[in-house]
Design a protein around this motif. Structure first.
Motif, PDB file in Angstrom:
ATOM      1  N   GLU B  15      31.152  51.149  34.197  1.00 58.81           N
ATOM      2  CA  GLU B  15      30.843  52.107  35.256  1.00 58.81           C
ATOM      3  C   GLU B  15      29.609  52.916  34.876  1.00 58.81           C
ATOM      4  N   GLY B  16      28.727  53.091  35.867  1.00 59.26           N
ATOM      5  CA  GLY B  16      27.500  53.838  35.629  1.00 59.26           C
ATOM      6  C   GLY B  16      26.318  52.979  35.260  1.00 59.26           C
ATOM      7  N   ASN B  17      26.592  51.761  34.820  1.00 58.72           N
ATOM      8  CA  ASN B  17      25.504  50.835  34.465  1.00 58.72           C
ATOM      9  C   ASN B  17      25.022  50.078  35.697  1.00 58.72           C
ATOM     10  N   PRO B  18      23.792  49.578  35.651  1.00 58.80           N
ATOM     11  CA  PRO B  18      23.325  48.755  36.777  1.00 58.80           C
ATOM     12  C   PRO B  18      24.033  47.409  36.784  1.00 58.80           C
ATOM     13  N   LEU B  19      24.177  46.833  37.976  1.00 51.78           N
ATOM     14  CA  LEU B  19      24.813  45.526  38.089  1.00 51.78           C
ATOM     15  C   LEU B  19      23.909  44.565  38.867  1.00 51.78           C
ATOM     16  N   THR B  20      24.030  43.296  38.519  1.00 51.94           N
ATOM     17  CA  THR B  20      23.345  42.225  39.241  1.00 51.94           C
ATOM     18  C   THR B  20      24.314  41.071  39.432  1.00 51.94           C
ATOM     19  N   VAL B  21      24.413  40.584  40.638  1.00 53.70           N
ATOM     20  CA  VAL B  21      25.189  39.378  40.943  1.00 53.70           C
ATOM     21  C   VAL B  21      24.199  38.360  41.501  1.00 53.70           C
ATOM     22  N   LYS B  22      24.160  37.181  40.862  1.00 57.36           N
ATOM     23  CA  LYS B  22      23.094  36.237  41.151  1.00 57.36           C
ATOM     24  C   LYS B  22      23.431  35.265  42.279  1.00 57.36           C
ATOM     25  N   CYS B  23      22.378  34.880  42.991  1.00 62.78           N
ATOM     26  CA  CYS B  23      22.515  33.898  44.066  1.00 62.78           C
ATOM     27  C   CYS B  23      21.211  33.114  44.173  1.00 62.78           C
ATOM     28  N   THR B  24      21.319  31.812  44.223  1.00 61.53           N
ATOM     29  CA  THR B  24      20.146  30.974  44.478  1.00 61.53           C
ATOM     30  C   THR B  24      20.441  30.074  45.660  1.00 61.53           C
ATOM     31  N   TYR B  25      19.386  29.612  46.304  1.00 60.50           N
ATOM     32  CA  TYR B  25      19.565  28.817  47.512  1.00 60.50           C
ATOM     33  C   TYR B  25      18.592  27.658  47.527  1.00 60.50           C
ATOM     34  N   GLY B  62      25.402  51.456  48.781  1.00 58.50           N
ATOM     35  CA  GLY B  62      24.393  51.573  47.740  1.00 58.50           C
ATOM     36  C   GLY B  62      23.881  50.252  47.189  1.00 58.50           C
ATOM     37  N   PHE B  63      24.339  49.155  47.760  1.00 60.02           N
ATOM     38  CA  PHE B  63      23.868  47.848  47.300  1.00 60.02           C
ATOM     39  C   PHE B  63      22.517  47.502  47.896  1.00 60.02           C
ATOM     40  N   GLU B  64      21.784  46.682  47.164  1.00 58.00           N
ATOM     41  CA  GLU B  64      20.522  46.152  47.639  1.00 58.00           C
ATOM     42  C   GLU B  64      20.359  44.738  47.108  1.00 58.00           C
ATOM     43  N   ALA B  65      19.462  43.997  47.718  1.00 62.60           N
ATOM     44  CA  ALA B  65      19.219  42.635  47.255  1.00 62.60           C
ATOM     45  C   ALA B  65      17.730  42.346  47.380  1.00 62.60           C
ATOM     46  N   SER B  80      23.904  51.849  39.885  1.00 59.65           N
ATOM     47  CA  SER B  80      24.963  52.478  39.103  1.00 59.65           C
ATOM     48  C   SER B  80      26.311  52.018  39.653  1.00 59.65           C
ATOM     49  N   ALA B  81      27.008  51.202  38.872  1.00 61.00           N
ATOM     50  CA  ALA B  81      28.255  50.599  39.342  1.00 61.00           C
ATOM     51  C   ALA B  81      29.407  51.611  39.349  1.00 61.00           C
ATOM     52  N   LEU B  82      30.310  51.412  40.299  1.00 62.73           N
ATOM     53  CA  LEU B  82      31.545  52.196  40.383  1.00 62.73           C
ATOM     54  C   LEU B  82      32.740  51.281  40.162  1.00 62.73           C
ATOM     55  N   VAL B  83      33.821  51.852  39.635  1.00 66.63           N
ATOM     56  CA  VAL B  83      35.043  51.059  39.449  1.00 66.63           C
ATOM     57  C   VAL B  83      35.483  50.467  40.786  1.00 66.63           C
ATOM     58  N   SER B  84      35.278  51.211  41.856  1.00 68.24           N
ATOM     59  CA  SER B  84      35.692  50.754  43.187  1.00 68.24           C
ATOM     60  C   SER B  84      34.835  49.612  43.720  1.00 68.24           C
ATOM     61  N   ASP B  85      33.753  49.268  43.024  1.00 64.84           N
ATOM     62  CA  ASP B  85      32.944  48.106  43.414  1.00 64.84           C
ATOM     63  C   ASP B  85      33.590  46.792  42.971  1.00 64.84           C
TER      64      ASP B  85
END
Lengths: 113, 117
Positions: B15-25, B62-65, B80-85
């Protein structure tokens, strides 16, 4: 309505029983989709309607699956002679048409025992 | 073949750290890309989409891509990640279905995001 509405939310069917799943799309949405989601997997396309016309049913797993949207609004997905492999979440979605956002319902959780 | 891929089954972040979830197409022509989130026992909720315009797309919660044409990627990010994410995240792309002349959403297999306190 405010969102896509699906019923029933949960259905337990005995193997061999027929089931019908209903979808009420967002008012005014011409496109309606049905997807199947197995546990832990991404949704898989089943069928697509534009108004009352079923333009694509290539994703339906077998001829036991049938979908209709007779008046271009509410849609029903029917599964005849259910089998255990039919157990999944069935998601309905609607939109104004590509590439507009597709909005999903909460899903109908089908368990075949 | 046209497709969308999520290379990670699970992403863990504090929690509090940045997150990235990857996607390629892989699509022919201009891609229409989407991110959805699914909480337990719920349907899919729309987060954001890229159709055209700015490569950085802002969405809900608060998400962006960032759309990257040269890398054919559309990674989901949050500063900044939340536990609820914590949830299952799906990348999706409109793909033309055969010779039908219309497109439907095709989904990746999903990435489970776990945010620890």
């Amino acid at each position: 309505g405010a969102g896509v509405s699906q019923s029933p939310r949960y259905k337990v069917a005995k193997r061999g029983q027929d089931v019908a799943l209903r979808c009420d799309p967002i008012s005014g949405h011409v496109s309606l989709f049905w997807y199947q989601q197995a546990l832990g997997q991404g949704p898989e396309f089943l069928t697509y309607f534009q108004n009352e016309a079923q333009l694509d049913k290539s994703g339906l797993p077998s001829d036991r699956f049938f979908a209709e949207r007779p008046e271009g609004s509410v849609s029903t997905l029917k599964i005849q002679r259910t089998q255990q492999e039919d157990s999944a979440v069935y998601l309905c979605a609607s939109s104004y048409g590509a590439p507009n956002t597709i909005y999903f319902g909460e899903g109908s959780w089908l368990t075949v025992v | 073949a046209q497709s969308v891929a999520q290379p990670e089954d699970q992403v863990n972040v504090a929690e509090g750290n940045p997150l990235t979830v990857k996607c390629t197409y892989s699509v022919s022509g201009n891609p229409y890309l989407f991110w959805y989130v699914q909480y337990p026992n719920r349907g899919l909720q729309f987060l954001l989409k890229y159709i055209t315009g700015d490569n950085l797309v802002k969405g809900s919660y608060g998400f962006e891509a960032e759309f990257n044409k040269s890398q054919t990627s559309f990674h989901l990010k949050k500063p900044s990640a939340l536990v609820s994410d914590s949830a299952l995240y799906f990348c999706a792309v409109f793909l033309l279905r055969g010779n039908s002349g219309y497109s439907t959403l095709t989904f990746g297999k999903g990435t489970m995001l776990l945010v620890s306190p």
